[in-house]
Scaffold this motif. Sequence first.
Motif, PDB file in Angstrom:
ATOM      1  N   THR A 156       0.835  -1.192   0.000  1.00  0.00           N
ATOM      2  CA  THR A 156       0.000   0.000   0.000  1.00  0.00           C
ATOM      3  C   THR A 156       0.872   1.245   0.000  1.00  0.00           C
ATOM      4  OG1 THR A 156      -1.669  -1.168   1.267  1.00  0.00           O
ATOM      5  CG2 THR A 156      -1.815   1.203   1.252  1.00  0.00           C
ATOM      6  N   THR A 157       0.488   2.219  -0.794  1.00  0.00           N
ATOM      7  CA  THR A 157       1.164   3.503  -0.801  1.00  0.00           C
ATOM      8  C   THR A 157       0.190   4.568  -0.330  1.00  0.00           C
ATOM      9  OG1 THR A 157       0.609   3.874  -3.099  1.00  0.00           O
ATOM     10  CG2 THR A 157       2.736   2.852  -2.657  1.00  0.00           C
ATOM     11  N   GLN A 158       0.707   5.667   0.180  1.00  0.00           N
ATOM     12  CA  GLN A 158      -0.116   6.729   0.733  1.00  0.00           C
ATOM     13  C   GLN A 158       0.316   8.073   0.186  1.00  0.00           C
ATOM     14  OE1 GLN A 158      -2.708   6.226   2.813  1.00  0.00           O
ATOM     15  NE2 GLN A 158      -2.354   4.025   2.878  1.00  0.00           N
ATOM     16  N   LEU A 159      -0.574   9.035   0.270  1.00  0.00           N
ATOM     17  CA  LEU A 159      -0.228  10.431   0.034  1.00  0.00           C
ATOM     18  C   LEU A 159      -0.325  11.150   1.370  1.00  0.00           C
ATOM     19  CD1 LEU A 159      -1.998  11.547  -3.262  1.00  0.00           C
ATOM     20  CD2 LEU A 159       0.422  11.158  -2.870  1.00  0.00           C
ATOM     21  N   LEU A 160       0.785  11.726   1.815  1.00  0.00           N
ATOM     22  CA  LEU A 160       0.768  12.526   3.027  1.00  0.00           C
ATOM     23  C   LEU A 160       0.383  13.953   2.667  1.00  0.00           C
ATOM     24  CD1 LEU A 160       4.024  11.281   4.777  1.00  0.00           C
ATOM     25  CD2 LEU A 160       1.701  10.400   4.985  1.00  0.00           C
ATOM     26  N   VAL A 161      -0.444  14.559   3.493  1.00  0.00           N
ATOM     27  CA  VAL A 161      -0.950  15.905   3.234  1.00  0.00           C
ATOM     28  C   VAL A 161      -0.318  16.878   4.224  1.00  0.00           C
ATOM     29  CG1 VAL A 161      -3.015  17.345   3.055  1.00  0.00           C
ATOM     30  CG2 VAL A 161      -3.141  14.912   2.505  1.00  0.00           C
ATOM     31  N   GLU A 162       0.197  17.971   3.715  1.00  0.00           N
ATOM     32  CA  GLU A 162       0.757  19.027   4.562  1.00  0.00           C
ATOM     33  C   GLU A 162       0.142  20.354   4.122  1.00  0.00           C
ATOM     34  OE1 GLU A 162       2.629  20.641   7.602  1.00  0.00           O
ATOM     35  OE2 GLU A 162       2.808  18.504   7.177  1.00  0.00           O
ATOM     36  N   PRO A 163      -0.478  21.133   5.015  1.00  0.00           N
ATOM     37  CA  PRO A 163      -0.659  20.883   6.437  1.00  0.00           C
ATOM     38  C   PRO A 163      -1.583  19.690   6.696  1.00  0.00           C
ATOM     39  CG  PRO A 163      -1.569  23.038   5.793  1.00  0.00           C
ATOM     40  CD  PRO A 163      -1.039  22.394   4.572  1.00  0.00           C
ATOM     41  N   ARG A 167      -1.386   9.293  -7.099  1.00  0.00           N
ATOM     42  CA  ARG A 167      -0.135   9.119  -7.820  1.00  0.00           C
ATOM     43  C   ARG A 167       0.132   7.630  -8.007  1.00  0.00           C
ATOM     44  NH1 ARG A 167       2.436   5.766  -4.728  1.00  0.00           N
ATOM     45  NH2 ARG A 167       4.351   6.131  -5.822  1.00  0.00           N
ATOM     46  N   ASP A 168       0.981   7.355  -8.979  1.00  0.00           N
ATOM     47  CA  ASP A 168       1.294   5.971  -9.339  1.00  0.00           C
ATOM     48  C   ASP A 168       2.785   5.824  -9.538  1.00  0.00           C
ATOM     49  OD1 ASP A 168       0.945   3.254 -10.481  1.00  0.00           O
ATOM     50  OD2 ASP A 168       1.549   4.253 -12.331  1.00  0.00           O
ATOM     51  N   ARG A 169       3.294   4.693  -9.100  1.00  0.00           N
ATOM     52  CA  ARG A 169       4.653   4.271  -9.440  1.00  0.00           C
ATOM     53  C   ARG A 169       4.542   2.860  -9.977  1.00  0.00           C
ATOM     54  NH1 ARG A 169       7.964   5.568  -4.071  1.00  0.00           N
ATOM     55  NH2 ARG A 169       8.552   7.731  -4.424  1.00  0.00           N
ATOM     56  N   PRO A 170       5.396   2.493 -10.941  1.00  0.00           N
ATOM     57  CA  PRO A 170       5.355   1.122 -11.447  1.00  0.00           C
ATOM     58  C   PRO A 170       5.484   0.107 -10.311  1.00  0.00           C
ATOM     59  CG  PRO A 170       6.763   2.474 -12.832  1.00  0.00           C
ATOM     60  CD  PRO A 170       6.376   3.322 -11.653  1.00  0.00           C
ATOM     61  N   GLY A 171       4.585  -0.881 -10.325  1.00  0.00           N
ATOM     62  CA  GLY A 171       4.630  -1.929  -9.319  1.00  0.00           C
ATOM     63  C   GLY A 171       3.761  -1.684  -8.112  1.00  0.00           C
ATOM     64  N   THR A 172       3.200  -0.471  -7.969  1.00  0.00           N
ATOM     65  CA  THR A 172       2.380  -0.188  -6.793  1.00  0.00           C
ATOM     66  C   THR A 172       0.947   0.183  -7.132  1.00  0.00           C
ATOM     67  OG1 THR A 172       2.952   2.153  -6.710  1.00  0.00           O
ATOM     68  CG2 THR A 172       4.393   0.643  -5.500  1.00  0.00           C
ATOM     69  N   GLY A 173       0.697   0.663  -8.335  1.00  0.00           N
ATOM     70  CA  GLY A 173      -0.637   1.158  -8.665  1.00  0.00           C
ATOM     71  C   GLY A 173      -0.890   2.482  -7.989  1.00  0.00           C
ATOM     72  N   CYS A 174      -2.143   2.904  -7.978  1.00  0.00           N
ATOM     73  CA  CYS A 174      -2.475   4.226  -7.464  1.00  0.00           C
ATOM     74  C   CYS A 174      -2.594   4.248  -5.947  1.00  0.00           C
ATOM     75  CB  CYS A 174      -3.791   4.700  -8.060  1.00  0.00           C
ATOM     76  SG  CYS A 174      -3.530   5.452  -9.661  1.00  0.00           S
ATOM     77  N   SER A 175      -2.184   5.377  -5.376  1.00  0.00           N
ATOM     78  CA  SER A 175      -2.370   5.605  -3.945  1.00  0.00           C
ATOM     79  C   SER A 175      -3.833   5.975  -3.694  1.00  0.00           C
ATOM     80  CB  SER A 175      -1.475   6.751  -3.491  1.00  0.00           C
ATOM     81  OG  SER A 175      -1.883   7.945  -4.123  1.00  0.00           O
ATOM     82  N   PRO A 176      -4.292   5.890  -2.448  1.00  0.00           N
ATOM     83  CA  PRO A 176      -5.616   6.425  -2.131  1.00  0.00           C
ATOM     84  C   PRO A 176      -5.683   7.903  -2.494  1.00  0.00           C
ATOM     85  CG  PRO A 176      -4.804   5.081  -0.326  1.00  0.00           C
ATOM     86  CD  PRO A 176      -3.663   5.234  -1.287  1.00  0.00           C
ATOM     87  N   ALA A 177      -6.847   8.353  -2.916  1.00  0.00           N
ATOM     88  CA  ALA A 177      -7.005   9.719  -3.415  1.00  0.00           C
ATOM     89  C   ALA A 177      -7.104  10.728  -2.282  1.00  0.00           C
ATOM     90  CB  ALA A 177      -8.251   9.800  -4.286  1.00  0.00           C
ATOM     91  N   VAL A 178      -6.632  11.938  -2.554  1.00  0.00           N
ATOM     92  CA  VAL A 178      -6.769  13.077  -1.645  1.00  0.00           C
ATOM     93  C   VAL A 178      -7.482  14.184  -2.409  1.00  0.00           C
ATOM     94  CG1 VAL A 178      -5.530  14.896  -0.415  1.00  0.00           C
ATOM     95  CG2 VAL A 178      -4.727  12.531  -0.278  1.00  0.00           C
ATOM     96  N   THR A 179      -8.560  14.705  -1.828  1.00  0.00           N
ATOM     97  CA  THR A 179      -9.295  15.800  -2.458  1.00  0.00           C
ATOM     98  C   THR A 179      -8.920  17.116  -1.793  1.00  0.00           C
ATOM     99  OG1 THR A 179     -11.140  14.360  -3.050  1.00  0.00           O
ATOM    100  CG2 THR A 179     -11.583  16.728  -3.003  1.00  0.00           C
TER     101      THR A 179
END
Length: 109
Positions: free
Chosen positions: A12-19, A70-82
Amino acid sequence: GWCPLSPAGAQTTQLLVEPPWRSAVLWDRVTLTCQGSGTTGATTWYKDWQRWGQEKRDHLNVTESGTYTRDRPGTGCSPAVTVWNARLVLQVPAQELLKGDIVTLCCQR
């Protein structure tokens, strides 16, 4: 191009949000950061499920409201951030919350 589904068994991959708030709002100058495995330097960003650009960096400074992943080869898409561009938004800390936790809410207007 649509964002590809994660292959079976991919980490699993994630998108970290700042702030670190949910909901993210455009005027907070939001930065999204990839976290997880995959091929370094081959990140593809998507906005509203369409290809947004191929970047070698893992950070994206958001300048438009929309839904990002976002996507990287081998991981597919991360969960979405709106990221919203609304006049009134109720925000909570972008972390896992458990029953009984004391929570700070932020009403942006």
